[in-house]
Write a protein that holds these residues in place. Structure first.
Motif, PDB file in Angstrom:
ATOM      1  N   SER A  76      -0.996  -0.542   1.302  1.00 40.56           N
ATOM      2  CA  SER A  76      -2.428  -0.423   1.025  1.00 40.56           C
ATOM      3  C   SER A  76      -3.186  -0.272   2.328  1.00 40.56           C
ATOM      4  O   SER A  76      -2.653  -0.509   3.421  1.00 40.56           O
ATOM      5  CB  SER A  76      -2.930  -1.659   0.264  1.00 40.56           C
ATOM      6  N   THR A  77      -4.459   0.128   2.213  1.00 40.77           N
ATOM      7  CA  THR A  77      -5.334   0.248   3.377  1.00 40.77           C
ATOM      8  C   THR A  77      -6.542  -0.673   3.189  1.00 40.77           C
ATOM      9  O   THR A  77      -6.867  -1.065   2.064  1.00 40.77           O
ATOM     10  CB  THR A  77      -5.842   1.692   3.554  1.00 40.77           C
ATOM     11  N   PRO A  78      -7.238  -1.010   4.276  1.00 43.46           N
ATOM     12  CA  PRO A  78      -8.426  -1.867   4.151  1.00 43.46           C
ATOM     13  C   PRO A  78      -9.505  -1.259   3.268  1.00 43.46           C
ATOM     14  O   PRO A  78     -10.306  -1.992   2.670  1.00 43.46           O
ATOM     15  CB  PRO A  78      -8.913  -2.002   5.606  1.00 43.46           C
ATOM     16  N   GLU A  79      -9.521   0.074   3.142  1.00 44.60           N
ATOM     17  CA  GLU A  79     -10.540   0.730   2.328  1.00 44.60           C
ATOM     18  C   GLU A  79     -10.271   0.619   0.826  1.00 44.60           C
ATOM     19  O   GLU A  79     -11.121   0.976   0.017  1.00 44.60           O
ATOM     20  CB  GLU A  79     -10.642   2.210   2.702  1.00 44.60           C
ATOM     21  N   GLY A  80      -9.077   0.179   0.448  1.00 48.43           N
ATOM     22  CA  GLY A  80      -8.754   0.012  -0.962  1.00 48.43           C
ATOM     23  C   GLY A  80      -7.737   0.977  -1.525  1.00 48.43           C
ATOM     24  O   GLY A  80      -7.397   0.885  -2.709  1.00 48.43           O
ATOM     25  N   ALA A  81      -7.233   1.903  -0.734  1.00 49.04           N
ATOM     26  CA  ALA A  81      -6.177   2.797  -1.206  1.00 49.04           C
ATOM     27  C   ALA A  81      -4.886   1.996  -1.405  1.00 49.04           C
ATOM     28  O   ALA A  81      -4.606   1.046  -0.661  1.00 49.04           O
ATOM     29  CB  ALA A  81      -5.937   3.914  -0.210  1.00 49.04           C
ATOM     30  N   GLU A  82      -4.108   2.389  -2.418  1.00 45.94           N
ATOM     31  CA  GLU A  82      -2.887   1.666  -2.754  1.00 45.94           C
ATOM     32  C   GLU A  82      -1.784   2.642  -3.160  1.00 45.94           C
ATOM     33  O   GLU A  82      -2.063   3.695  -3.740  1.00 45.94           O
ATOM     34  CB  GLU A  82      -3.117   0.709  -3.922  1.00 45.94           C
ATOM     35  N   ALA A  83      -0.546   2.279  -2.878  1.00 43.01           N
ATOM     36  CA  ALA A  83       0.605   3.050  -3.352  1.00 43.01           C
ATOM     37  C   ALA A  83       1.734   2.099  -3.684  1.00 43.01           C
ATOM     38  O   ALA A  83       1.897   1.056  -3.038  1.00 43.01           O
ATOM     39  CB  ALA A  83       1.058   4.062  -2.304  1.00 43.01           C
ATOM     40  N   THR A  84       2.506   2.462  -4.707  1.00 41.82           N
ATOM     41  CA  THR A  84       3.659   1.675  -5.132  1.00 41.82           C
ATOM     42  C   THR A  84       4.879   2.568  -5.137  1.00 41.82           C
ATOM     43  O   THR A  84       4.859   3.650  -5.737  1.00 41.82           O
ATOM     44  CB  THR A  84       3.443   1.092  -6.543  1.00 41.82           C
ATOM     45  N   ILE A  85       5.933   2.124  -4.463  1.00 38.34           N
ATOM     46  CA  ILE A  85       7.176   2.894  -4.341  1.00 38.34           C
ATOM     47  C   ILE A  85       8.315   2.066  -4.913  1.00 38.34           C
ATOM     48  O   ILE A  85       8.506   0.904  -4.517  1.00 38.34           O
ATOM     49  CB  ILE A  85       7.486   3.231  -2.868  1.00 38.34           C
ATOM     50  N   SER A 142       2.884   5.283  -8.005  1.00 36.97           N
ATOM     51  CA  SER A 142       1.438   5.254  -8.135  1.00 36.97           C
ATOM     52  C   SER A 142       0.808   5.505  -6.775  1.00 36.97           C
ATOM     53  O   SER A 142       1.309   5.024  -5.752  1.00 36.97           O
ATOM     54  CB  SER A 142       0.990   3.881  -8.670  1.00 36.97           C
ATOM     55  N   TRP A 143      -0.275   6.263  -6.776  1.00 31.08           N
ATOM     56  CA  TRP A 143      -1.091   6.449  -5.572  1.00 31.08           C
ATOM     57  C   TRP A 143      -2.551   6.467  -5.983  1.00 31.08           C
ATOM     58  O   TRP A 143      -2.981   7.342  -6.734  1.00 31.08           O
ATOM     59  CB  TRP A 143      -0.724   7.745  -4.847  1.00 31.08           C
ATOM     60  N   LYS A 144      -3.288   5.485  -5.507  1.00 31.81           N
ATOM     61  CA  LYS A 144      -4.720   5.405  -5.767  1.00 31.81           C
ATOM     62  C   LYS A 144      -5.470   5.587  -4.457  1.00 31.81           C
ATOM     63  O   LYS A 144      -5.161   4.927  -3.454  1.00 31.81           O
ATOM     64  CB  LYS A 144      -5.086   4.056  -6.381  1.00 31.81           C
ATOM     65  N   ALA A 161      -9.071   5.470  -2.155  1.00 27.64           N
ATOM     66  CA  ALA A 161      -9.955   4.330  -1.909  1.00 27.64           C
ATOM     67  C   ALA A 161     -10.994   4.139  -3.004  1.00 27.64           C
ATOM     68  O   ALA A 161     -11.538   3.036  -3.158  1.00 27.64           O
ATOM     69  CB  ALA A 161     -10.638   4.491  -0.555  1.00 27.64           C
ATOM     70  N   ASP A 162     -11.277   5.182  -3.785  1.00 24.67           N
ATOM     71  CA  ASP A 162     -12.234   5.053  -4.889  1.00 24.67           C
ATOM     72  C   ASP A 162     -11.615   4.430  -6.138  1.00 24.67           C
ATOM     73  O   ASP A 162     -12.281   4.282  -7.164  1.00 24.67           O
ATOM     74  CB  ASP A 162     -12.841   6.416  -5.235  1.00 24.67           C
ATOM     75  N   GLY A 163     -10.333   4.061  -6.056  1.00 27.38           N
ATOM     76  CA  GLY A 163      -9.656   3.403  -7.162  1.00 27.38           C
ATOM     77  C   GLY A 163      -9.044   4.326  -8.188  1.00 27.38           C
ATOM     78  O   GLY A 163      -8.425   3.859  -9.146  1.00 27.38           O
ATOM     79  N   LYS A 164      -9.156   5.641  -8.003  1.00 25.51           N
ATOM     80  CA  LYS A 164      -8.632   6.595  -8.977  1.00 25.51           C
ATOM     81  C   LYS A 164      -7.147   6.851  -8.761  1.00 25.51           C
ATOM     82  O   LYS A 164      -6.702   7.079  -7.639  1.00 25.51           O
ATOM     83  CB  LYS A 164      -9.401   7.910  -8.909  1.00 25.51           C
ATOM     84  N   GLU A 165      -6.404   6.809  -9.863  1.00 35.24           N
ATOM     85  CA  GLU A 165      -4.985   7.145  -9.832  1.00 35.24           C
ATOM     86  C   GLU A 165      -4.839   8.655  -9.714  1.00 35.24           C
ATOM     87  O   GLU A 165      -5.435   9.408 -10.483  1.00 35.24           O
ATOM     88  CB  GLU A 165      -4.289   6.655 -11.100  1.00 35.24           C
ATOM     89  N   ARG A 166      -4.052   9.107  -8.742  1.00 34.09           N
ATOM     90  CA  ARG A 166      -3.901  10.536  -8.490  1.00 34.09           C
ATOM     91  C   ARG A 166      -2.594  11.110  -9.019  1.00 34.09           C
ATOM     92  O   ARG A 166      -2.390  12.332  -8.971  1.00 34.09           O
ATOM     93  CB  ARG A 166      -4.007  10.798  -6.983  1.00 34.09           C
ATOM     94  N   LEU A 167      -1.701  10.260  -9.534  1.00 34.13           N
ATOM     95  CA  LEU A 167      -0.419  10.718 -10.048  1.00 34.13           C
ATOM     96  C   LEU A 167      -0.313  10.423 -11.544  1.00 34.13           C
ATOM     97  O   LEU A 167      -0.894   9.461 -12.046  1.00 34.13           O
ATOM     98  CB  LEU A 167       0.733  10.027  -9.318  1.00 34.13           C
ATOM     99  N   PHE A 168       0.444  11.262 -12.225  1.00 35.36           N
ATOM    100  CA  PHE A 168       0.739  11.063 -13.643  1.00 35.36           C
ATOM    101  C   PHE A 168       2.069  10.330 -13.781  1.00 35.36           C
ATOM    102  O   PHE A 168       3.045  10.632 -13.076  1.00 35.36           O
ATOM    103  CB  PHE A 168       0.827  12.409 -14.360  1.00 35.36           C
ATOM    104  N   LEU A 169       2.129   9.376 -14.720  1.00 35.53           N
ATOM    105  CA  LEU A 169       3.380   8.693 -15.054  1.00 35.53           C
ATOM    106  C   LEU A 169       3.450   8.578 -16.570  1.00 35.53           C
ATOM    107  O   LEU A 169       2.541   8.021 -17.201  1.00 35.53           O
ATOM    108  CB  LEU A 169       3.427   7.306 -14.417  1.00 35.53           C
ATOM    109  N   SER A 170       4.509   9.110 -17.158  1.00 34.29           N
ATOM    110  CA  SER A 170       4.656   9.082 -18.605  1.00 34.29           C
ATOM    111  C   SER A 170       4.839   7.652 -19.105  1.00 34.29           C
ATOM    112  O   SER A 170       5.632   6.878 -18.551  1.00 34.29           O
ATOM    113  CB  SER A 170       5.858   9.924 -19.034  1.00 34.29           C
ATOM    114  N   GLN A 171       4.126   7.310 -20.173  1.00 39.51           N
ATOM    115  CA  GLN A 171       4.270   5.993 -20.784  1.00 39.51           C
ATOM    116  C   GLN A 171       5.602   5.850 -21.507  1.00 39.51           C
ATOM    117  O   GLN A 171       6.012   4.731 -21.837  1.00 39.51           O
ATOM    118  CB  GLN A 171       3.121   5.751 -21.769  1.00 39.51           C
ATOM    119  N   ARG A 172       6.283   6.956 -21.731  1.00 35.07           N
ATOM    120  CA  ARG A 172       7.593   6.907 -22.380  1.00 35.07           C
ATOM    121  C   ARG A 172       8.753   6.883 -21.388  1.00 35.07           C
ATOM    122  O   ARG A 172       9.913   6.818 -21.801  1.00 35.07           O
ATOM    123  CB  ARG A 172       7.764   8.117 -23.303  1.00 35.07           C
TER     124      ARG A 172
END
Length: 246
Positions: free
Chosen positions: A7-16, A25-27, A29-40
């Protein structure tokens, strides 16, 4: 799945995930998710993850005699080093035995380094030939970008229509209008851009997608589609950088 978070101090986040060195996941700093992940998608390590950024090696699709898109996306990687806003993972030939895979008969090491900024993400993909023999390989970073509506998204100003499976010569950059912001995609070292979406019929026929999932993403990936030789002792590096354009 064992996961690494940066993560960054500005609020960006990623999960690997260590399973596949898969960016889940990659969000920005505005909190928006930029990647698609299927719920299935299976998230228990039993199958490749549908969405995020699958890592392709050592073959693209079925262009080889190994598993589709290779074994890297279904192997458990090692965390090499991590700080607040970056992480590096590795996979070597010796790890394949630990993963109960049939060993690929070439000595290699892969490195994936993820570097996060407030409104940007860089992925550095390194392939090393650690053996005494040349080997041929192909690879890609199969990025599923989230879009507000597929048929309203645009790449370099051109809208998408229907199912896509396009292989385009690499250019230094592309612009993707997702309907929820514009992303600039840059690559170095790769030879193609691959643009993919299964369309309505393909989504319906795919077990790990909802029938309407094709409307929620487009894959645009930097790739080396055809296998190329990496000499003994040599190293190749590709860079994929994604930036949110104000």
């Amino acid at each position: 799945m064992n996961e690494v978070r940066i993560s960054t101090p500005e609020g960006a986040e990623a999960t690997i995930s260590l399973f596949g060195a898969h960016l889940m996941s990659w969000k920005t700093a505005d909190g928006k998710e930029r990647l698609f992940l299927s719920q299935r998608s299976a998230l228990d390590g039993s199958a490749a993850v549908r969405g995020g950024v699958p890592v392709i090696f050592p073959q693209f699709a079925t262009r080889g005699d190994g598993p589709r898109h290779g074994f890297a996306r279904t192997a458990t990687w090692r965390l090499v080093e991590q700080a607040n806003d970056w992480a590096e993972l590795a996979l070597a030939q010796s790890d394949l035995q630990r993963n109960h895979f049939q060993s690929w008969p070439r000595a290699f090491e892969l490195r994936l380094r993820f570097e996060l900024k407030a409104d940007a993400l860089a992925v550095r993909y390194t392939v090393r030939n650690t053996g005494q023999q040349d080997f041929s390989w192909a690879g890609a970073l199969h990025t599923y970008f989230a879009v507000a509506e597929f048929d309203q998204a645009k790449v370099d100003g051109m809208p998408f229509k229907g199912a896509l499976d396009d292989i385009r010569p690499a250019t230094p950059q592309l612009r993707l209008d997702t309907g929820a912001g514009t992303l600039q995609l840059e690559q170095q070292g790769f030879s193609e851009w691959v643009v993919w979406n299964p369309g309505a019929q393909g989504a319906t026929a795919t077990a790990d997608m909802d029938d309407s999932d094709h409307r929620r993403f487009v894959c645009i990936e930097p790739a080396r589609v055809d296998k190329q030789v990496l000499q003994a002792g040599a190293e190749w590096t590709g860079l994929h950088t994604i930036s949110l354009i104000p």
